[in-house]
Design an enzyme around this catalytic site. Structure first.
Site, PDB file in Angstrom:
ATOM      1  N   GLU A 102       5.429   9.557   2.044  1.00 11.12           N
ATOM      2  CA  GLU A 102       5.211  10.551   0.995  1.00 11.12           C
ATOM      3  C   GLU A 102       3.800  11.115   1.050  1.00 11.12           C
ATOM      4  O   GLU A 102       3.141  11.303   0.044  1.00 11.12           O
ATOM      5  CB  GLU A 102       5.590   9.915  -0.353  1.00 11.12           C
ATOM      6  CG  GLU A 102       6.916   9.207  -0.136  1.00 11.12           C
ATOM      7  CD  GLU A 102       7.586   8.547  -1.300  1.00 11.12           C
ATOM      8  OE1 GLU A 102       8.651   9.016  -1.649  1.00 11.12           O
ATOM      9  OE2 GLU A 102       7.060   7.572  -1.839  1.00 11.12           O
ATOM     10  N   ASP A 118       6.153  12.846   4.619  1.00  8.65           N
ATOM     11  CA  ASP A 118       6.748  11.898   5.562  1.00  8.65           C
ATOM     12  C   ASP A 118       7.397  10.712   4.839  1.00  8.65           C
ATOM     13  O   ASP A 118       7.529  10.724   3.619  1.00  8.65           O
ATOM     14  CB  ASP A 118       5.689  11.443   6.583  1.00  8.65           C
ATOM     15  CG  ASP A 118       4.565  10.618   5.954  1.00  8.65           C
ATOM     16  OD1 ASP A 118       4.579  10.373   4.727  1.00  8.65           O
ATOM     17  OD2 ASP A 118       3.650  10.209   6.697  1.00  8.65           O
ATOM     18  N   GLU A 150       7.119  -5.391  -0.676  1.00 12.72           N
ATOM     19  CA  GLU A 150       6.953  -4.170   0.124  1.00 12.72           C
ATOM     20  C   GLU A 150       5.917  -4.400   1.217  1.00 12.72           C
ATOM     21  O   GLU A 150       6.092  -4.005   2.364  1.00 12.72           O
ATOM     22  CB  GLU A 150       6.514  -3.028  -0.797  1.00 12.72           C
ATOM     23  CG  GLU A 150       6.352  -1.692  -0.120  1.00 12.72           C
ATOM     24  CD  GLU A 150       5.942  -0.606  -1.107  1.00 12.72           C
ATOM     25  OE1 GLU A 150       4.862  -0.736  -1.736  1.00 12.72           O
ATOM     26  OE2 GLU A 150       6.690   0.367  -1.269  1.00 12.72           O
TER      27      GLU A 150
HETATM   28  C1  BGC Z   1       7.082   4.414   0.220  1.00 13.18           C
HETATM   29  C2  BGC Z   1       8.391   5.102   0.539  1.00 13.18           C
HETATM   30  C3  BGC Z   1       9.547   4.474  -0.173  1.00 13.18           C
HETATM   31  C4  BGC Z   1       9.260   4.286  -1.648  1.00 13.18           C
HETATM   32  C5  BGC Z   1      10.340   3.482  -2.345  1.00 13.18           C
HETATM   33  C6  BGC Z   1       6.928   4.316  -1.275  1.00 13.18           C
HETATM   34  O1  BGC Z   1       5.734   3.635  -1.551  1.00 13.18           O
HETATM   35  O2  BGC Z   1       6.003   5.128   0.752  1.00 13.18           O
HETATM   36  O3  BGC Z   1       8.649   5.030   1.913  1.00 13.18           O
HETATM   37  O4  BGC Z   1      10.673   5.271   0.004  1.00 13.18           O
HETATM   38  O5  BGC Z   1       8.040   3.625  -1.807  1.00 13.18           O
HETATM   39  O6  BGC Z   1      10.529   2.253  -1.723  1.00 13.18           O
END
Ligand code: BGC
Length: 367
Positions: free
Chosen positions: A166, A163, A322
């Site tokens: 990931e 998803d 994030e």
């Molecule tokens: C997230 C992803 C994202 C990636 C890069 C991962 O930790 O689960 O959704 O695409 O980081 O930002």
């Protein structure tokens, strides 16, 4: 936060994204974070392109979409193999599906990843159509790659895959299906693909939508994957920017309510209840997705609160992370991730892009 108070963050966000873009068009997910450095995701990139496009940038998103097209075209042989195998009723194994992220040069990179995610192949088509319509860009420049991508998605949209986060490669995720619906509709509706391929894209989108509404709904809201009643904040994207769920529908209302009730503390939004990544914090980009969903249903007051929360997560240098610490769902896991990958990814370009996108949406509404 007033428009004036937000202005410096919007300026920093735009500047950060465009200055960190690789000369070849790729957007790095995060310039500094150990596990992401040097890689570009179609998912992140599509939303980053849409964010800066909504803020008025034309060249940068076009360059990203050119990069996507180049990556897809360089995978013509594996795509044709996937499509032929699916048509023959013998789908290729997951390892032979296209990667989730690429190096700036469009290669696979040397690091292991949770590859095989379909959503990004839908989101780049959607972002191309949004950008082309917004700025009058001729979409036919991406036609060859658009055709290959549509064929790839039509052949494989029913497959389980990892998803947005990931995880759970064994499930069919409703957000992933939503990204595919958005991409197929956009490709057909924008003229990116034409003729019988456009007809097939429309039909595929509606078939995937039927699966969402028949098997991906519980308690009136869409679910994290088919057959669960759990919710995931990524589902807000289906109401918000992707426009897959009609904003005036009961499905939209119930989905927003479920995310608000189960995943939101103050204005901060968790990915899902069972999250343990960095202790399971709240993600500013998800506050913005929820804000976009609210904005589409006409609740710009709540959308503004969510934007404020996201903006307040910026560091004193104006960098957006994030996720943030505090009110963690699984605090014991935090140190494990810090030991493994270092501090939380900051800046995360996707977070900056979503603040730009929601601010642009609210500005448009107030105009
Ligand atoms: C997230 C992803 C994202 C990636 C890069 C991962 O930790 O689960 O959704 O695409 O980081 O930002």
């Amino acid at each position: 936060m007033t428009t004036t108070a937000l202005a410096p963050l919007l300026e920093t966000s735009r500047e950060l994204i465009t200055s960190l873009q690789d000369p070849g068009g790729a957007y790095p997910a995060s310039p500094t974070f150990s596990a992401y450095r040097g890689y570009c995701w179609f998912r992140d990139g599509a939303f980053i392109a849409d964010g800066v496009s909504s803020a008025g940038e034309v060249t940068s998103p076009s360059a990203f979409l050119d990069w996507c097209a180049g990556v897809v075209e360089s995978h013509r042989t594996p795509i044709e193999r996937v499509v032929a195998a699916a048509a023959a009723g013998e789908p290729v194994p997951q390892e032979q599906m296209l990667p989730t992220r690429f190096t700036m040069a469009g290669g696979p990179g040397a690091d292991e990843w949770w590859d095989f995610q379909l959503d990004g192949y839908g989101t780049w088509l959607w972002a191309a159509a949004e950008h082309a319509a917004r700025h009058g860009v001729d979409i036919s420049r991406w036609r060859t790659a658009g055709e290959l991508t549509v064929d790839y998605l039509l052949s494989s949209w029913q497959r389980p895959c990892y998803d947005w986060w990931e995880e759970h490669a064994e499930q069919v995720h409703v957000s992933t299906l939503g990204c595919i619906v958005a991409g197929l509709r956009a490709a057909a509706g924008s003229g990116l693909v034409t003729g019988t391929r456009a007809d097939a894209a429309h039909a595929g989108a509606e078939a995937a939508m039927d699966v969402i509404t028949s098997r991906g709904v519980a308690h009136g809201h869409v679910t994290k994957w088919l057959g669960t009643d759990a919710v995931d904040a990524s589902l807000a994207a289906l109401v918000g920017p992707l426009g897959v769920i009609e904003p005036a529908s009961e499905l939209a209302a119930a989905t927003i309510t479920a995310i608000e009730e189960q995943l939101c503390t103050d204005g901060g939004v968790y990915r899902f209840r069972a999250d343990t990544f960095y202790g399971g914090g709240r993600w500013p980009l998800l506050s913005c997705f929820l804000g976009l969903a609210h904005a589409r249903t006409g609740n710009s007051a709540r959308a503004g609160e969510l934007l404020d929360w996201a903006a307040r997560t910026a560091t004193t240098d104006g960098l957006l992370p994030e996720q943030v610490d505090g009110h963690l769902l699984a605090p014991h896991y935090r140190s494990e991730w810090i030991d493994r990958w270092g501090p939380v990814a900051t800046p995360l370009l996707w977070s900056h892009a979503m603040v730009l996108r929601l601010a642009a949406e609210l500005k448009e509404e107030n105009a």
